[in-house]
Motif scaffolding. Structure first.
Motif, PDB file in Angstrom:
ATOM      1  N   GLN A 233       0.832  -1.212   0.000  1.00  0.00           N
ATOM      2  CA  GLN A 233       0.000   0.000   0.000  1.00  0.00           C
ATOM      3  C   GLN A 233       0.864   1.259   0.000  1.00  0.00           C
ATOM      4  N   GLY A 234       1.963   1.218   0.748  1.00  0.00           N
ATOM      5  CA  GLY A 234       2.859   2.373   0.799  1.00  0.00           C
ATOM      6  C   GLY A 234       3.428   2.711  -0.572  1.00  0.00           C
ATOM      7  N   LYS A 235       3.832   1.669  -1.326  1.00  0.00           N
ATOM      8  CA  LYS A 235       4.377   1.882  -2.677  1.00  0.00           C
ATOM      9  C   LYS A 235       3.294   2.343  -3.648  1.00  0.00           C
ATOM     10  N   PHE A 236       2.091   1.797  -3.498  1.00  0.00           N
ATOM     11  CA  PHE A 236       0.984   2.189  -4.380  1.00  0.00           C
ATOM     12  C   PHE A 236       0.732   3.691  -4.259  1.00  0.00           C
ATOM     13  N   LEU A 237       0.691   4.176  -3.027  1.00  0.00           N
ATOM     14  CA  LEU A 237       0.442   5.606  -2.807  1.00  0.00           C
ATOM     15  C   LEU A 237       1.644   6.448  -3.224  1.00  0.00           C
ATOM     16  N   ALA A 238       2.853   5.925  -2.980  1.00  0.00           N
ATOM     17  CA  ALA A 238       4.069   6.670  -3.331  1.00  0.00           C
ATOM     18  C   ALA A 238       4.151   6.922  -4.835  1.00  0.00           C
ATOM     19  N   LYS A 239       3.671   5.976  -5.630  1.00  0.00           N
ATOM     20  CA  LYS A 239       3.682   6.147  -7.092  1.00  0.00           C
ATOM     21  C   LYS A 239       2.816   7.325  -7.530  1.00  0.00           C
ATOM     22  N   LYS A 240       1.947   7.765  -6.635  1.00  0.00           N
ATOM     23  CA  LYS A 240       1.089   8.912  -6.918  1.00  0.00           C
ATOM     24  C   LYS A 240       1.621  10.183  -6.240  1.00  0.00           C
ATOM     25  N   GLY A 241       2.808  10.060  -5.642  1.00  0.00           N
ATOM     26  CA  GLY A 241       3.399  11.206  -4.950  1.00  0.00           C
ATOM     27  C   GLY A 241       2.860  11.397  -3.547  1.00  0.00           C
ATOM     28  N   LEU A 242       2.214  10.353  -3.001  1.00  0.00           N
ATOM     29  CA  LEU A 242       1.582  10.431  -1.682  1.00  0.00           C
ATOM     30  C   LEU A 242       2.392   9.635  -0.661  1.00  0.00           C
ATOM     31  N   TRP A 243       2.665  10.254   0.465  1.00  0.00           N
ATOM     32  CA  TRP A 243       3.508   9.655   1.494  1.00  0.00           C
ATOM     33  C   TRP A 243       2.656   9.131   2.651  1.00  0.00           C
ATOM     34  N   VAL A 244       2.964   7.918   3.099  1.00  0.00           N
ATOM     35  CA  VAL A 244       2.314   7.379   4.296  1.00  0.00           C
ATOM     36  C   VAL A 244       3.172   7.772   5.495  1.00  0.00           C
ATOM     37  N   SER A 245       2.647   8.627   6.349  1.00  0.00           N
ATOM     38  CA  SER A 245       3.410   9.138   7.490  1.00  0.00           C
ATOM     39  C   SER A 245       3.440   8.171   8.658  1.00  0.00           C
ATOM     40  N   GLU A 246       2.476   7.256   8.684  1.00  0.00           N
ATOM     41  CA  GLU A 246       2.416   6.315   9.809  1.00  0.00           C
ATOM     42  C   GLU A 246       1.786   5.007   9.380  1.00  0.00           C
ATOM     43  N   TYR A 247       2.390   3.924   9.819  1.00  0.00           N
ATOM     44  CA  TYR A 247       1.819   2.588   9.648  1.00  0.00           C
ATOM     45  C   TYR A 247       1.327   2.142  11.023  1.00  0.00           C
ATOM     46  N   ARG A 248       0.020   1.986  11.132  1.00  0.00           N
ATOM     47  CA  ARG A 248      -0.619   1.677  12.421  1.00  0.00           C
ATOM     48  C   ARG A 248      -0.980   0.192  12.424  1.00  0.00           C
ATOM     49  N   ILE A 249      -0.203  -0.594  13.140  1.00  0.00           N
ATOM     50  CA  ILE A 249      -0.399  -2.044  13.177  1.00  0.00           C
ATOM     51  C   ILE A 249      -1.479  -2.376  14.208  1.00  0.00           C
ATOM     52  N   GLU A 250      -2.448  -3.167  13.783  1.00  0.00           N
ATOM     53  CA  GLU A 250      -3.527  -3.556  14.692  1.00  0.00           C
ATOM     54  C   GLU A 250      -3.650  -5.076  14.737  1.00  0.00           C
ATOM     55  N   SER A 251      -3.818  -5.602  15.927  1.00  0.00           N
ATOM     56  CA  SER A 251      -4.032  -7.043  16.076  1.00  0.00           C
ATOM     57  C   SER A 251      -5.257  -7.452  15.271  1.00  0.00           C
ATOM     58  N   GLY A 252      -5.148  -8.575  14.568  1.00  0.00           N
ATOM     59  CA  GLY A 252      -6.280  -9.039  13.764  1.00  0.00           C
ATOM     60  C   GLY A 252      -7.489  -9.416  14.593  1.00  0.00           C
ATOM     61  N   LEU A 253      -7.270 -10.002  15.762  1.00  0.00           N
ATOM     62  CA  LEU A 253      -8.396 -10.491  16.565  1.00  0.00           C
ATOM     63  C   LEU A 253      -8.508  -9.810  17.929  1.00  0.00           C
ATOM     64  N   ASN A 254      -7.394  -9.421  18.530  1.00  0.00           N
ATOM     65  CA  ASN A 254      -7.432  -8.858  19.884  1.00  0.00           C
ATOM     66  C   ASN A 254      -7.633  -7.351  19.831  1.00  0.00           C
ATOM     67  N   CYS A 255      -8.767  -6.961  19.232  1.00  0.00           N
ATOM     68  CA  CYS A 255      -9.082  -5.542  19.054  1.00  0.00           C
ATOM     69  C   CYS A 255     -10.595  -5.396  19.127  1.00  0.00           C
ATOM     70  N   GLY A 256     -11.077  -4.170  19.085  1.00  0.00           N
ATOM     71  CA  GLY A 256     -12.516  -3.958  19.036  1.00  0.00           C
ATOM     72  C   GLY A 256     -12.993  -3.810  17.604  1.00  0.00           C
ATOM     73  N   GLY A 257     -14.299  -3.601  17.439  1.00  0.00           N
ATOM     74  CA  GLY A 257     -14.866  -3.380  16.107  1.00  0.00           C
ATOM     75  C   GLY A 257     -14.837  -4.620  15.238  1.00  0.00           C
ATOM     76  N   HIS A 258     -14.700  -4.423  13.932  1.00  0.00           N
ATOM     77  CA  HIS A 258     -14.584  -5.548  13.016  1.00  0.00           C
ATOM     78  C   HIS A 258     -13.230  -6.217  13.205  1.00  0.00           C
ATOM     79  N   ALA A 259     -13.220  -7.533  13.152  1.00  0.00           N
ATOM     80  CA  ALA A 259     -11.991  -8.303  13.344  1.00  0.00           C
ATOM     81  C   ALA A 259     -11.540  -8.871  12.003  1.00  0.00           C
ATOM     82  N   PHE A 260     -10.501  -8.266  11.440  1.00  0.00           N
ATOM     83  CA  PHE A 260      -9.957  -8.742  10.164  1.00  0.00           C
ATOM     84  C   PHE A 260      -8.800  -9.686  10.480  1.00  0.00           C
ATOM     85  N   ALA A 261      -9.134 -10.957  10.655  1.00  0.00           N
ATOM     86  CA  ALA A 261      -8.132 -11.936  11.066  1.00  0.00           C
ATOM     87  C   ALA A 261      -7.043 -12.080  10.009  1.00  0.00           C
ATOM     88  N   SER A 262      -5.802 -12.087  10.460  1.00  0.00           N
ATOM     89  CA  SER A 262      -4.687 -12.348   9.542  1.00  0.00           C
ATOM     90  C   SER A 262      -4.615 -13.858   9.294  1.00  0.00           C
TER      91      SER A 262
END
Length: 601
Positions: A233-262
């Motif tokens: 995703q970082g490279k996809f955006l970079a190709k458009k001149g867009l910088w990702v300032s932060e990568y926010r890692i979230e547990s797939g299951l040990n979190c609230g809301g929707h659980a996107f299991a890895s």
């Protein structure tokens, strides 16, 4: 150590549609960053009116008949929040002479290791002249960031009558435009995976591009589940001149809301990979970015920073410190525990009581979300009770006035939600026509009627709490805490919760809380076991590959934790010996789960 632009080493992630919708108004003045959901323009408009009235800010309602009303509502509310936060922060800075002032609370809540706190004590313990203090405060104190969240999957096309509107009027596109046109200098958090069409739309807004000094008026944060996703995703955006300032890692299951299991990837090994490859990630993406900026004749910065942050399941100061010290993360997200802090989040009294009493068995992954993704649910929530009462009365399903989750299409090609009365009635009638045996019918009937109205359920808490008018059929309150909620049993003040994060006090009264790494692993073992059961009656080669990969990744994660707990001087509330015993037990449980063997042709 805290980043110089962020006084704290924690942030409050987005929760639901309304639980953190006004959190910046409550906590930003203390230097605490938080995230607002901008999915639902209906509640955004109502909260804008409420807070404009409360703080005597001019307010003009935006009718649904106005062109681009959704984006305009979002821009207006974010500007209102920005205005209020700035005023509150100015009042705080001017209060330093008062006893028990807001300024004193700001400084008191900072961690003891904070350079800001130490410098203040060093500079002014001898009661220097007030002018110096004023200048120091102006130069050094900063409010928390007012960040926003877009769930990239919620990008439904919209219609004017039967005419389909252009893509830029899709839900997520309009929400992005609402943020982009606001006065905020903050970040947008993109969650729930990649949406190439939405990502390309960022190019329309100059605020997301850096200047030669590397300043970004508006920044992009990607919520990711692993390193591979981050770099793609970082490279996809970079190709458009867009910088990702932060990568926010979230547990797939040990979190609230929707659980996107890895696929069995655990948070510890994921953090280790980011730690080892952060410089490579930055270098590779920055190179692509500079080429893209050069080709589009935009300013090229000399350097840009990236942050690595993490959230999902952290529950005590030892875990918090370990994540920062061992993995060099810039901030740790504390979500679920703040649901019991009325000074930070908005949870109406009945739901607050249910949260306080919740045990481990009351917090579970359910099938209720129309997105078709496992959803963290609270047993006994008013939304669940209302849904079950409708099913019992033979009237399942809900009206669908907002349609944010109407991601299916009806026979006319119009958006329809799987939680709606219209959809469920149609599917139940089709089911009856199949003349199935009783048990099969019950199972399929439950799958249809499990879906609930989250658009209303996740937004109702603020409306109830502030006495704002609600129209239509009552859907109660749906709330989506993570499993961590089971270990928090009382309402606490903001100061108490922040003190808990930094080890100044302890708000957990139970003594059986597992370590966040162990809890996540146990959830993944259970998830894997359920997947094996789910696939056993229709097992195929694709499922075999998925399960084998999943199990191998879990075993790799277990081996990583063996080494971590064996080599690390104890940094946890639980002894390393106990952690290793719990790890061994989960390893054995995983070993006992047998993947079916396909017969060879």
């Amino acid at each position: 150590m805290p980043n110089k632009n962020n006084p704290h080493t924690f942030h409050i992630p987005v929760m639901g549609l309304s639980f953190t919708l006004d959190t910046p108004i409550k906590v930003a003045k203390y230097g605490i960053s938080s995230v607002v959901s901008i999915v639902d323009d209906v509640i955004v408009e109502k909260m804008n009116e409420y807070y404009s009235s409360k703080f005597e800010i001019p307010f003009k309602a935006t009718s649904t008949k106005v062109e681009d009303y959704r984006a305009k509502r979002i821009t207006s509310y974010l500007n209102t929040v920005d205005t209020i936060v700035k005023q509150k922060f100015e009042d705080l800075k001017n209060s330093f002479e008062e006893k028990s002032s807001e300024f004193e609370k700001y400084m008191d809540m900072l961690p003891d290791f904070s350079e800001l706190k130490q410098n203040f004590k060093k500079s002014f313990q001898n009661n220097k002249i007030k002018g110096d203090v004023h200048q120091w405060i102006q130069n050094n104190l900063k409010p928390g960031s007012i960040d926003v969240n877009i769930m990239t999957k919620l990008d439904k096309a919209n219609f004017k009558g039967k005419e389909k509107l252009p893509t830029e009027f899709n839900d997520a596109h309009a929400a992005l435009r609402g943020f982009a046109n606001s006065n905020l200098e903050s970040s947008i958090v993109l969650s729930a995976g990649m949406n190439p069409r939405l990502y390309s739309y960022f190019e329309k807004f100059e605020d997301f591009f850096p200047n030669e000094e590397g300043y970004l008026r508006k920044k992009i944060i990607l919520k990711v589940s692993d390193y591979r996703s981050a770099i793609i995703q970082g490279k996809f955006l970079a190709k458009k001149g867009l910088w990702v300032s932060e990568y926010r890692i979230e547990s797939g299951l040990n979190c609230g809301g929707h659980a996107f299991a890895s696929d069995g990837y655990l948070i510890g090994p994921i953090l280790e990979e980011f730690k080892q490859h952060k410089d490579t990630l930055k270098k590779d993406v920055f190179e692509i970015l500079t080429n893209a900026l050069k080709n589009s004749e935009k300013p090229i910065p000399q350097d840009l920073n990236i942050k690595i942050t993490v959230q999902g399941g952290v529950g005590n100061s030892k875990e918090h410190e370990f994540l920062i010290d061992n993995y060099n993360v810039d901030s740790v997200g504390w979500g679920t525990p703040f649901l019991l802090v009325p000074e930070a989040t908005t949870v109406e009294p009945a739901t607050l009581e249910t949260l306080k009493k919740a045990k481990e068995e009351d917090l579970f992954l359910s099938n209720v979300s129309p997105l078709g993704v496992p959803f963290n649910s609270l047993r006994g929530s008013s939304n669940e009770l209302i849904k079950n009462a409708k099913i019992k009365a033979g009237k399942p399903g809900s009206p669908c006035p907002k349609k944010f989750l109407a991601l299916s299409l009806d026979e006319k090609g119009m958006p329809i939600c799987t939680a709606s009365k219209k959809y469920q009635t149609k599917k139940i009638n089709e089911l009856k026509a199949e003349h199935l045996d009783e048990q099969t019918f019950k199972n399929k009937y439950k799958l249809i009627t499990d879906k609930t109205c989250l658009c209303e359920g996740l937004s109702n808490s603020s409306l109830i709490e502030y006495g704002i008018e609600r129209k239509g059929e009552d859907q109660g309150v749906a709330i989506c805490p993570g499993p961590n909620m089971a270990y928090y049993t009382k309402v606490v003040s903001l100061k108490e919760m922040v003190g808990h994060i930094y080890g100044k006090n302890n708000v957990i009264k139970v003594d059986n809380r597992p370590h966040m790494f162990i809890k996540e692993l146990s959830m993944y073992v259970d998830y894997f076991s359920n997947k094996v059961d789910e696939f056993k009656d229709s097992f195929n080669k694709k499922q075999e590959k998925y399960l084998t990969t999943f199990q191998n990744n879990l075993n790799d994660g277990i081996e990583y934790y063996y080494k971590l707990f064996s080599d690390t001087v104890n940094n946890f509330e639980e002894s390393n010996e106990n952690l290793l015993l719990e790890l061994e037990q989960l390893k054995n449980e995983l070993f006992d789960i047998k993947i079916p063997i396909l017969e060879k042709a």
